[in-house]
Structure formats: C-alpha cells, structure tokens
Design an enzyme around this catalytic site. Structure first.
Site, short mmCIF file in Angstrom:
data_model
loop_
_atom_site.label_atom_id
_atom_site.label_comp_id
_atom_site.label_asym_id
_atom_site.label_seq_id
_atom_site.Cartn_x
_atom_site.Cartn_y
_atom_site.Cartn_z
N ASN A 89 0.79 -1.23 0.00
CA ASN A 89 0.00 0.00 0.00
C ASN A 89 0.83 1.28 0.00
O ASN A 89 0.47 2.25 -0.67
CB ASN A 89 -0.93 0.00 1.22
CG ASN A 89 -1.55 1.35 1.45
OD1 ASN A 89 -2.42 1.81 0.71
ND2 ASN A 89 -1.08 2.03 2.49
N TYR A 160 4.09 9.71 -10.22
CA TYR A 160 3.18 8.91 -9.38
C TYR A 160 2.36 7.95 -10.25
O TYR A 160 2.25 6.76 -9.96
CB TYR A 160 2.26 9.83 -8.58
CG TYR A 160 1.16 9.11 -7.83
CD1 TYR A 160 1.42 8.51 -6.60
CD2 TYR A 160 -0.13 9.02 -8.36
CE1 TYR A 160 0.41 7.85 -5.91
CE2 TYR A 160 -1.14 8.37 -7.68
CZ TYR A 160 -0.86 7.78 -6.45
OH TYR A 160 -1.86 7.12 -5.78
N LYS A 164 2.41 3.76 -10.17
CA LYS A 164 1.24 2.93 -9.89
C LYS A 164 1.01 1.92 -11.02
O LYS A 164 0.50 0.82 -10.78
CB LYS A 164 0.01 3.81 -9.67
CG LYS A 164 0.02 4.53 -8.33
CD LYS A 164 0.09 3.55 -7.17
CE LYS A 164 -0.04 4.20 -5.82
NZ LYS A 164 -0.01 3.23 -4.71
#
Length: 255
Positions: A89, A160, A164
């Site tokens: 996470n 980012y 991901k």
C-alpha cells in the site's frame, strides 16, 4: 462470510489514509496485523486501537532505504514465523515533477517516487513470492490507482501515475507466473478517496467541489470501502479473481 483469524497480514503505510483503513478492517476480521509505518507510529496504533495486543505488531522502515525495507520484512516474518498476506500500500505523491520543471527537480521527483513506490515494493514483493512459495500459498494485494489506467489530470504527478502502473504490472506478473503454486495476487485501483493525498491533489485542480462535480456518485470513496475489499481479498475466498484489477471509484471510470 469470511474470517482472517488464522492469517498474518503485513500492511505497508498503515498509519494513515487507505493503509490505516485496511489495517482496521483486517483487525476487525480477526487477522494478526503487522502494521508498517514510516514516521507516524501513533497513526498506526490508532488504526489498530481496538485490536488486542496479541494480534498486532508494529514495524518501522524508511522505504527510501532498501536495507531498512528488507529488515522490516525480516521483523514482520519473525513475529509469528510466517506471513500469509502482503498488502502493498505505501506510496508517495510529489507535486513538482511536471514537464516544465527544471532537470534537477524532474530527476529528483522521479528518483524519490521510484524509490518508495516501485523499488521498495519490488523488494517486498520478491520477498513475499519467495516466502509464499516456501509455504505453498499466500496472497498479494497491491493498491494501485485509476491513474495507472487513465493517467493523471495534473502532469506534475506523472511520476506517481507511472509508479502505480509499475506495481500493477508487478502484481499481474505474480498472478500469472504463480497461479499454479497457490499464490493469489490482486490489484485494487481506487479513484478519488477521502485521504490527505487526494485532498492535496484536489487543491491543485481547483478545489474539492470541482473534483466532486466530475464523480458519478457525487462523492469521494470512503477509505473504509477499500479496507473492507482488501480484507475480503486477503481471505483468499475468491481464488479465481486472482490477477484482476478491481476499480473502486463509484462508477466514475468504467472499463
């Protein structure tokens, strides 16, 4: 119904936002929870406040540091001798790495983002796979983002989005490569979740009202929705869902 009473689960980034909600849901389902935190132990403790001391263990690591990352896994595994589920996470989102940034800023943003969001998770996923193979089973749940599929509206956060997509691909590879070995791997792709990170992102896009107006339900995803989904996936109940990417965005992005 499902129970996690016999499961030991490692959650990274468990001190706030989605990670804290995941830790809380796992604890409520009966799991033994290993809660990783970077600096905010109090936040991780709060997430597991209702869980008995015998079912929670806290591990600290700066994920910029691969040696510390490896040591964190060792600590987590040593607690009960095994890890049944790894929830990948923890992540950061930096704001100044857009196309107009100078070279030094661009490189620094990419270097830090990849270190925390890709290289550290890659080490932990490798550790998880080796461990799960040795014990003939295990579950990997990766928190990706809808940005991995649709990109980001603010190019300052391009690193980012790319990170991901990287962890999504890693998790899909685990699912495909080890489906016959009892390893289950799932990707959760949240949309706009009520977290500090999303609130900060909204501020760069004209504010919360502007973001909310674009959402089909007219509301942000509660972190608890992600927590409850991850707890279910951690149970291993839906074996043939392995390899799937689960979109959690209130019907705002339908594939």
């Amino acid at each position: 119904m499902f129970s996690l009473e016999k499961k030991t689960v490692l959650v990274t980034g468990a001190s706030k936002g989605i990670g804290a909600a995941i830790a809380t849901a796992l604890g409520a389902a009966g799991a033994h929870v290993v809660a990783h935190y970077g600096h905010d132990r109090a936040g991780a403790e709060q997430a597991l406040a209702s869980v008995p001391a015998s079912r929670k263990h806290f591990v600290q690591a700066d994920l910029h540091d691969l040696a510390a990352t490896e040591a964190m896994w060792d600590d987590a595994q040593a607690w009960r001798g095994r890890i049944d589920v790894y929830v990948n996470n923890a992540a950061i989102m930096l704001w100044h790495g857009g196309f107009e940034a100078d070279d030094a800023t661009w490189d620094a943003v990419w270097e830090e983002t990849l270190a925390v969001n890709v290289l550290a998770p890659a080490r932990l996923i490798r550790r998880a796979v080796k461990h799960f193979l040795a014990q003939e089973g295990g579950v990997l749940v990766t928190i990706s983002s809808w940005a991995a599929q649709r990109g980001v509206t603010n190019p300052d956060t391009i690193a980012y989005a790319a990170s991901k997509a990287a962890v999504r691909s890693m998790t899909q590879t685990v699912a495909r490569a080890h489906a016959r070995d009892g390893l289950l791997a799932y990707v959760v792709a949240p949309g706009v979740v009520r977290t500090q990170m999303s609130e900060a992102f909204a501020a760069t896009q004209g504010g919360e009202d502007k973001i909310t107006a674009t959402l089909a339900m007219g509301e942000w995803v509660p972190p608890e929705d992600i927590g409850n989904l991850v707890a279910f996936l951690a149970s291993g109940t839906a074996r043939h869902l392995s390899g799937a990417t689960l979109d959690v965005n209130g019907a705002s992005y339908v594939r």
